[in-house]
Design an enzyme around this catalytic site. Structure first.
Site, PDB file in Angstrom:
ATOM      1  N   GLU A 210     -10.814 -11.256  -5.545  1.00 25.21           N
ATOM      2  CA  GLU A 210      -9.407 -11.130  -5.138  1.00 25.21           C
ATOM      3  C   GLU A 210      -8.962 -12.281  -4.234  1.00 25.21           C
ATOM      4  OE1 GLU A 210      -8.757  -7.417  -3.046  1.00 25.21           O
ATOM      5  OE2 GLU A 210     -10.686  -7.513  -2.056  1.00 25.21           O
TER       6      GLU A 210
ATOM      7  N   ASP B  24      -4.286  -8.653  -4.410  1.00 23.19           N
ATOM      8  CA  ASP B  24      -4.556  -9.712  -3.440  1.00 23.19           C
ATOM      9  C   ASP B  24      -4.716 -11.067  -4.115  1.00 23.19           C
ATOM     10  OD1 ASP B  24      -4.445  -8.636  -0.823  1.00 23.19           O
ATOM     11  OD2 ASP B  24      -6.233  -7.457  -1.280  1.00 23.19           O
TER      12      ASP B  24
ATOM     13  N   HIS C 157       0.810  -1.223   0.000  1.00 24.01           N
ATOM     14  CA  HIS C 157       0.000   0.000   0.000  1.00 24.01           C
ATOM     15  C   HIS C 157       0.839   1.267   0.000  1.00 24.01           C
ATOM     16  CE1 HIS C 157      -3.279  -2.848   0.742  1.00 24.01           C
ATOM     17  NE2 HIS C 157      -3.883  -2.005  -0.059  1.00 24.01           N
TER      18      HIS C 157
ATOM     19  N   CYS D  86      -9.083  -3.775 -11.016  1.00 23.84           N
ATOM     20  CA  CYS D  86      -8.547  -2.577 -10.361  1.00 23.84           C
ATOM     21  C   CYS D  86      -7.244  -2.870  -9.640  1.00 23.84           C
ATOM     22  CB  CYS D  86      -9.572  -1.967  -9.415  1.00 23.84           C
ATOM     23  SG  CYS D  86     -10.141  -3.126  -8.166  1.00 23.84           S
TER      24      CYS D  86
HETATM   25  C1  PEP Z   1      -6.329  -5.591  -5.065  1.00 21.57           C
HETATM   26  O1  PEP Z   1      -6.217  -6.371  -4.111  1.00 21.57           O
HETATM   27  O2  PEP Z   1      -5.924  -5.842  -6.209  1.00 21.57           O
HETATM   28  C2  PEP Z   1      -6.932  -4.257  -4.871  1.00 21.57           C
HETATM   29  C3  PEP Z   1      -7.177  -3.467  -5.895  1.00 21.57           C
HETATM   30  O3  PEP Z   1      -7.209  -3.866  -3.602  1.00 21.57           O
HETATM   31  P1  PEP Z   1      -6.078  -3.389  -2.567  1.00 21.57           P
HETATM   32  O4  PEP Z   1      -4.816  -3.140  -3.344  1.00 21.57           O
HETATM   33  O5  PEP Z   1      -6.577  -2.149  -1.918  1.00 21.57           O
HETATM   34  O6  PEP Z   1      -5.974  -4.540  -1.644  1.00 21.57           O
HETATM   35 MG    MG Z   2      -7.288  -6.053  -2.279  1.00 16.74          MG
END
Ligand code: PEP
Ligand code: MG
Length: 572
Positions: free
Chosen positions: A433, A457, A192, A504
């Site tokens: 995910e 994920d 993140h 995403c």
């Molecule tokens: C993902 O897991 O790909 C996602 C878009 O969510 P995050 O990165 O916030 O876990």
């Molecule tokens: Mg995620």
């Protein structure tokens, strides 16, 4: 000049003095001179910190004796004795009076002396005590430094922020105008911290071994986020090279920005949507500037991570602001995805042994319906101001989805009972995910209005690789056949049910992957705003027929490196 390499996490080049954020390391503890009459107050601070440490260690001892047995508990028992060791206390008091510096510096120096002495002892049992001493000293230091922790929000000059690790909340609270680049020792491309650095368009290099100690003494640090290079005290030649790369990348960006008004359509006229991911409402302003077709993922949990839990009204205003800023383009709001590395003690989330497999995202929300429904009401009320979709993170089972949908109905009824307007219809979808969700995407599609594949994920759980651990970053591999097959299956099942399928996760931001995904039938791509133009260009440079052929070829390959090599030959 000293060059370090790491994982390129956010593009761009910056040069500034380093700002070290590694306080638990005794060698970085700041020195502050004190007057003799301040010594008793410093001593009292030490005793206060020991008290807090004692409470923690006692809890650890009790937990260990229940869960791990008396041998483990004995370790904490010895820590308790060390915390109250009269000899240690006496040394601290004496040093305070003699050195007249802050007590954390005194403690850090004493720790160093102990560690140096014991580290050289012949007796292995004495050497083993080094880690015990470090453990209790760091624990006390942690409490002492709490008060003096330099605030990332108050950084007043241009700096390169250097840390072992940063929490998402650190990234949210830091003064983003002054942090010119970020360097961390841990982390991967989809951690993140990396995601936020890209969102804020701050160059970043993560996974740089030994960054804190190697950059500590530097006067200036140059960060090249495109190539993953960090240079301590760059010489004239290195600075000149940086300048050349900086203007080249600015020129590239200008060229890409020219695509802003053009649609993401293939040469044979097939139109897809390229949207943006955002983390904080302020980012909404840059989404349209980069030419995105809307917001495909609003990571709403970041509203909660700045140390303040927003109530329904605050959330409503934040969502409304984002929805209105999009001027009619759609916004997908993901419900609270806390847990994992996004810890939020304020909401009662606790330390867990395996946080990534634990009480996070929808699992947390379904057991904290009060928090969940507050958020749902805020979203539903804001949704009357523009096209909005709700998305649930980390769905693993159809039961979870059904329960979450029922709570949306309850939240809607609660709004209506108060006379608050909510939209008559609002699409509700899920993130795919977790491998279980991808494998059962046919079942989940029957209850979802759309899918969005979260590869960050999905790869983590498919490959059994912590996405934030630089040591195993090579396994966080979007082109691994297992990942590609799950992505393909999800798209096929979504299509068969007649619902749109997007992505995403970071994979969608890679122009080469975009061609494969297009060929597999993906409808929507969502990524950090700055990545939108390059993906748009990739889509505009191919035909759907070519993309399909690329996807067929890729699905027949056996390894990530084969896929990468093949795509290299295909890209313009
Ligand atoms: C993902 O897991 O790909 C996602 C878009 O969510 P995050 O990165 O916030 O876990
Ligand atoms: Mg995620």
């Amino acid at each position: 000049m000293n060059e370090l390499t790491g994982i390129p996490a956010s593009p761009g080049i910056a040069v500034a003095r380093p700002f070290l954020y590694v306080l638990e390391d005794p060698s970085t503890v700041p020195v502050r001179e004190i007057k003799a009459e301040e010594a008793p107050a410093e001593w009292a601070r030490f005793i206060g910190a020991v008290g807090k440490a004692r409470v923690e260690v006692t809890a650890l001892r009790d937990k260990a004796s229940i869960e791990a047995g008396e041998d483990q508990a004995a370790i904490f028992e010895s820590h308790l004795l060390m915390l109250d060791d009269p000899e240690l206390h006496e040394r601290i008091e004496r040093s305070l009076a003699k050195k007249l510096v802050n007590v954390e510096r005194v403690l850090a120096d004493i720790e160093r002396e102990f560690v140096d002495k014991l580290g050289q002892a012949d007796d292995p049992s004495l050497r083993d005590r080094v880690s015990d001493i470090q453990d209790i000293s760091r624990r006390i230091l942690g409490h002492l430094l709490e008060r003096e922790r330099p605030s990332l929000a108050e950084i007043a000059d241009d700096v390169v922020l250097v840390a072992r690790d940063l929490l998402p909340s650190d990234m949210i609270s830091m003064n983003r105008a002054r942090v010119k680049a970020v360097v961390t020792e841990s982390g991967g491309r989809t951690s993140h911290v990396a995601i936020l650095a890209r969102a804020f368009e701050i160059p970043a290099v993560v996974g740089v071994a030994g960054a804190a100690s190697k950059l500590r003494a530097a006067k200036l640090v140059a960060v090249d986020g495109d190539r993953g290079l960090v240079t301590a005290d760059p010489d004239e030649a290195a600075l000149a090279r940086n300048e050349v790369s900086r203007s080249a990348s600015a020129a590239r960006q200008r060229e890409l920005d020219a695509l802003r008004e053009l649609p993401a359509a293939t040469t044979d006229g097939f139109r897809v949507l390229v949207k943006a991911n955002i983390e904080v409402p302020e980012e909404a302003d840059t989404v349209l500037a980069h030419g995105a077709d809307g917001i495909g993922l609003f990571r709403s949990e970041f509203l909660f991570l700045g140390g303040h839990v927003p109530d329904e009204e605050e959330q409503f205003l934040a969502y409304k602001r984002v929805i209105e800023a999009m001027k009619g383009k759609p916004v997908t709001i993901r419900t609270l995805d806390i847990g994992g590395d996004k810890v939020l003690p304020e909401l009662g989330a606790q330390d867990e042994k395996n946080p990534l497999l634990g009480w996070r995202a929808i699992r947390f929300c379904l057991s904290r319906e009060d928090i969940f429904k507050t958020q749902l009401r805020a979203i539903l009320r804001a949704a009357v101001f523009g096209e909005t979709r709700i998305m649930f993170p980390m769905i693993a089972t159809a039961d979870e989805l059904e329960r979450a949908l029922a709570l949306v109905d309850e939240a809607r009824a609660e709004c209506r009972a108060k006379g608050q307007a909510t939209p008559a219809m609002l699409p509700i979808g899920i993130m795919v995910e977790i491998p279980a969700a991808a494998m059962t995407s046919d079942i989940l599609a029957a209850k979802s209005d759309f899918f969005s594949i979260g590869t960050n994920d999905l790869i983590q759980y498919t490959m059994a690789v912590d996405r934030g651990n630089e040591k195993v970053a090579y396994l966080h591999a979007p082109y691994h056949p297992a990942v590609l097959r799950l992505v393909k299956l999800t798209i096929e099942n979504g299509k068969a049910a007649g619902i749109p399928v997007g992505m995403c996760g970071e994979m969608a931001a890679d122009p080469a992957s975009a061609i494969v995904l297009l060929g597999l039938g993906l409808d929507e791509f969502s990524m950090s705003s700055a990545a939108v133009p390059a993906v748009k260009r990739a889509i505009r440079s191919t035909s759907l027929t070519e993309a399909r052929a690329v996807a067929v070829a890729v699905m027949a390959l056996s390894t990530s490196s084969e896929v990468a090599a093949y795509l290299n030959t295909r890209l313009p």
